[in-house]
Motif scaffolding. Structure first.
Motif, short mmCIF file in Angstrom:
data_model
loop_
_atom_site.label_atom_id
_atom_site.label_comp_id
_atom_site.label_asym_id
_atom_site.label_seq_id
_atom_site.Cartn_x
_atom_site.Cartn_y
_atom_site.Cartn_z
N GLY A 58 0.79 -1.22 0.00
CA GLY A 58 0.00 0.00 0.00
C GLY A 58 0.82 1.26 0.00
O GLY A 58 0.31 2.34 -0.33
N ARG A 59 2.11 1.15 0.37
CA ARG A 59 2.99 2.31 0.36
C ARG A 59 3.54 2.54 -1.06
O ARG A 59 3.76 1.60 -1.82
CB ARG A 59 4.16 2.12 1.33
N VAL A 60 3.77 3.78 -1.38
CA VAL A 60 4.32 4.14 -2.68
C VAL A 60 5.77 3.67 -2.78
O VAL A 60 6.54 3.80 -1.83
CB VAL A 60 4.26 5.67 -2.88
N THR A 61 6.13 3.13 -3.92
CA THR A 61 7.51 2.70 -4.18
C THR A 61 8.12 3.53 -5.30
O THR A 61 7.42 4.22 -6.05
CB THR A 61 7.55 1.22 -4.59
N LYS A 62 9.42 3.42 -5.43
CA LYS A 62 10.12 4.04 -6.55
C LYS A 62 9.51 3.57 -7.87
O LYS A 62 9.35 4.34 -8.82
CB LYS A 62 11.61 3.67 -6.50
N TRP A 63 9.13 2.30 -7.90
CA TRP A 63 8.63 1.69 -9.14
C TRP A 63 7.24 2.21 -9.48
O TRP A 63 6.91 2.36 -10.66
CB TRP A 63 8.66 0.18 -8.99
N ALA A 64 6.44 2.49 -8.47
CA ALA A 64 5.13 3.08 -8.71
C ALA A 64 5.28 4.48 -9.29
O ALA A 64 4.56 4.88 -10.22
CB ALA A 64 4.32 3.12 -7.42
N ALA A 65 6.22 5.25 -8.74
CA ALA A 65 6.44 6.62 -9.23
C ALA A 65 6.91 6.61 -10.67
O ALA A 65 6.44 7.40 -11.51
CB ALA A 65 7.45 7.32 -8.33
N LYS A 66 7.84 5.73 -11.00
CA LYS A 66 8.35 5.65 -12.37
C LYS A 66 7.26 5.19 -13.34
O LYS A 66 7.17 5.68 -14.47
CB LYS A 66 9.55 4.69 -12.42
N SER A 67 6.43 4.27 -12.89
CA SER A 67 5.35 3.77 -13.74
C SER A 67 4.31 4.85 -14.01
O SER A 67 3.85 5.02 -15.14
CB SER A 67 4.68 2.55 -13.08
N LEU A 68 3.93 5.57 -12.95
CA LEU A 68 2.95 6.64 -13.13
C LEU A 68 3.52 7.74 -14.02
O LEU A 68 2.79 8.34 -14.82
CB LEU A 68 2.53 7.21 -11.78
N LEU A 69 4.80 7.99 -13.92
CA LEU A 69 5.44 8.99 -14.77
C LEU A 69 5.30 8.61 -16.24
O LEU A 69 5.02 9.46 -17.10
CB LEU A 69 6.91 9.13 -14.39
N GLY A 70 5.46 7.31 -16.54
CA GLY A 70 5.27 6.85 -17.91
C GLY A 70 3.85 7.07 -18.39
O GLY A 70 3.61 7.50 -19.52
N ARG A 71 2.88 6.79 -17.52
CA ARG A 71 1.47 6.98 -17.88
C ARG A 71 1.15 8.45 -18.12
O ARG A 71 0.46 8.80 -19.09
CB ARG A 71 0.56 6.41 -16.79
N VAL A 72 1.65 9.31 -17.24
CA VAL A 72 1.40 10.75 -17.40
C VAL A 72 2.03 11.25 -18.69
O VAL A 72 1.42 12.04 -19.43
CB VAL A 72 1.96 11.52 -16.19
N TYR A 73 3.24 10.79 -18.98
CA TYR A 73 3.91 11.21 -20.22
C TYR A 73 3.06 10.85 -21.44
O TYR A 73 2.83 11.69 -22.33
CB TYR A 73 5.29 10.55 -20.34
N LEU A 74 2.59 9.61 -21.51
CA LEU A 74 1.82 9.17 -22.67
C LEU A 74 0.51 9.95 -22.79
O LEU A 74 0.11 10.32 -23.90
CB LEU A 74 1.53 7.67 -22.56
N TYR A 75 -0.14 10.21 -21.67
CA TYR A 75 -1.41 10.94 -21.75
C TYR A 75 -1.19 12.39 -22.17
O TYR A 75 -1.86 12.89 -23.08
CB TYR A 75 -2.16 10.88 -20.43
N TYR A 76 -0.28 13.06 -21.51
CA TYR A 76 -0.06 14.49 -21.79
C TYR A 76 0.40 14.72 -23.23
O TYR A 76 -0.14 15.58 -23.94
CB TYR A 76 0.97 15.04 -20.82
N THR A 77 1.38 13.95 -23.67
CA THR A 77 1.89 14.15 -25.03
C THR A 77 0.85 13.77 -26.08
O THR A 77 0.80 14.36 -27.16
CB THR A 77 3.18 13.35 -25.26
#
Length: 524
Positions: free
Chosen positions: A207-226
């Protein structure tokens, strides 16, 4: 400065109509004397997670439900005699329910409450005695920034231009340009990606945020925004190569992987074979429990009952409010694709004696299996079996925000050198011995994403990031459905979707409270 009070309520025995409210504080915690120790910091962090939990689980219309209703995979459904609020959302047409001017007001309030918690905690970081433990400080700051980024990402996708607050404030500010919001999201996620511990996911509390969750969400945000905004990088903060690099890091170092059997990801599809809420495929989940009540405890999944069969239970599926699945989704799957029966409840296909046609609006014969409420073999709702008094608001299945298969497909879409292998991994799991290779390309990846993530709240955003033209033409349709047992024509038009640009209604109450500073989105 705000005081936190423990109030004593006294009811006068002389007059049942009078009540004296004592406001002398039994404890007086302020934002000056509270944020001192690492224990205080942990309590504040828990408060941020709680804000996220409420905003996504109990604060109004659940975003996973709304995201599906807006997509081509579901219809608004609900009861035959209910209001038409869900129809207005489904059809992007407020004339279907003109009085519903505050459809997402509870969501708006819950989001900004959660953001306030994050912002005030971040503003007090220097006030806390970390006892020299910079790793702990960076971890807590990273988790909080991830939560803030997650909240803002949901909000900016829903509403577009929104008030942007990065510090605690009660000011009446206008909506910010979406680019500014995405810049904060990107910076928060980059910070979290760089500062969270580089340890296997299994070493972190579930349930805690991990480095891997942050990196994964960053990929999702990149794809959506661009995609949605037609940009080449993420708000000037993250390039395509960097976004891909973050995803490759998850694949190489997180310890995450695919479970062998797709059905075991979902309780109603696997029952006693369920892989559990901490299985290796779940990169980030929002946690819920069965302790919600109507006295202020809001820890449950309050939206899942919307996906249940309308007022009808059949083991293992419990009753609910009847958002229906479009038959086109069932038909989109190959007969050899194991994901179809793991994702969708088929009334006829499973010989379910559903007898509530007169109660169901927009009946299709299909419901969401991934997030279906459940009963035991004796017909008892699982939250009640666990000790809750409220089956509706105490559903406790977590919301899986990011799965490892998503990481693989995002990396493939961004042009990884291993794109074909990543694509094949996802499809091999789905087809088992019937697997036939398919060339990896953008079109095939998008189609695969629909099959892999159906009914998980992802499809609508995948459509929208391809452009409003593609999204509107895919979602729009005219079909015949059963409402109250009677055939009716259902129409969703390209024009209505395009008029809104895929964005949602700003709550009228918020516009009024702002004195007109906030402006309504087009089409609403």
């Amino acid at each position: 400065m705000k005081n936190t009070y423990l109030y004593i309520f006294c009811l006068s025995l002389l007059s049942l109509g009078s009540c004296s409210l004592e406001t002398e504080p039994l404890t007086q915690l302020t934002d000056t004397n509270f944020y001192k120790s690492t224990d205080d910091a942990y309590s504040a962090l828990v408060g941020c997670y709680d804000g996220l939990q409420v905003a996504t689980g109990a604060g109004g219309i659940g975003i996973p439900v709304l995201s599906e209703v807006m997509s081509d995979d579901c219809f608004g459904g609900t009861g035959a005699s209910d209001g038409y609020g869900f129809a207005a959302l489904d059809e992007f047409d407020i004339t279907r329910s003109p009085a519903d001017v505050d459809l997402l007001n509870s969501n708006w309030i819950a989001y900004y409450k959660a953001l306030y918690r994050c912002n005030i905690f971040l503003s007090k970081m220097d006030q806390i005695d970390w006892k020299g433990d910079t790793t702990l400080r960076n971890t807590y700051e990273s988790e909080t920034k991830f939560i803030r980024a997650y909240l803002y990402f949901e909000m900016v996708r829903l509403w577009g231009n929104i008030p942007l607050l990065t510090a605690p404030s009660f000011e009446n500010i206008p909506q910010a340009n979406s680019d500014d919001v995405y810049k904060v999201i990107a910076e928060d996620l980059v910070f979290a990606s760089n500062n969270l511990p580089a340890v296997a996911y299994s070493s972190t509390t579930s349930g805690r945020v991990t480095k891997w969750a942050a990196k994964s969400l960053l990929g999702r945000v990149y794809l959506y925004y661009t995609g949605y905004y037609g940009k080449t990088d993420l708000a000037g903060v993250v390039t395509k190569a960097q976004a891909l690099g973050h995803l490759e890091d998850v694949i190489a170092g997180s310890g995450h992987g695919l479970v062998n059997d797709f059905s075991t990801l979902w309780p109603a599809a696997s029952i006693d074979k369920y892989a559990g809420e901490s299985n290796k495929e779940f990169v980030y989940s929002i946690k819920y429990t069965y302790t919600s009540d109507y006295a202020g405890n809001t820890d449950g999944n309050g939206w899942m009952i919307m996906f249940g069969m309308r007022e009808f239970s059949s083991y293992p599926y419990a009753h609910g409010w009847g958002v229906t699945v479009n038959s086109k989704l069932w038909n989109a799957y190959d007969a050899n694709d194991t994901r179809r029966v793991a994702s969708i409840i088929g009334i006829a296909e499973e010989n379910i004696p559903f007898n509530k046609l007169n109660n169901q609006r927009e009946y299709t014969g299909y419901y969401n299996k991934k997030y279906s409420p459940m009963i035991d073999k004796n017909g008892l709702e699982l939250p009640i079996k666990m000790g809750s008094a409220f089956w509706d608001i105490s559903q406790f299945q977590d919301y899986v925000a990011i799965r490892y298969s998503d990481v693989l497909l995002m990396a493939a879409e961004l042009g990884s050198a291993n794109a074909q292998a990543y694509f094949d991994q996802v499809r091999q799991r789905a087809y088992k011995t019937s697997f036939v290779p398919l060339a990896v390309n953008k079109e095939n990846i998008i189609k695969e994403r629909n099959l892999e993530f159906a009914l998980e709240g992802i499809r609508y955003w995948d459509l929208l990031r391809q452009g409003i033209g593609t999204a509107s033409s895919t979602i729009a349709e005219t079909t015949t459905l059963l409402s109250g047992g009677v055939p009716v024509t259902k129409t969703i038009t390209v024009a209505k979707i395009q008029a809104t640009k895929g964005l949602q209604q700003i709550p009228n109450t918020q516009i009024t409270l702002s004195g007109g500073v906030l402006k309504q989105n087009a089409g609403w």
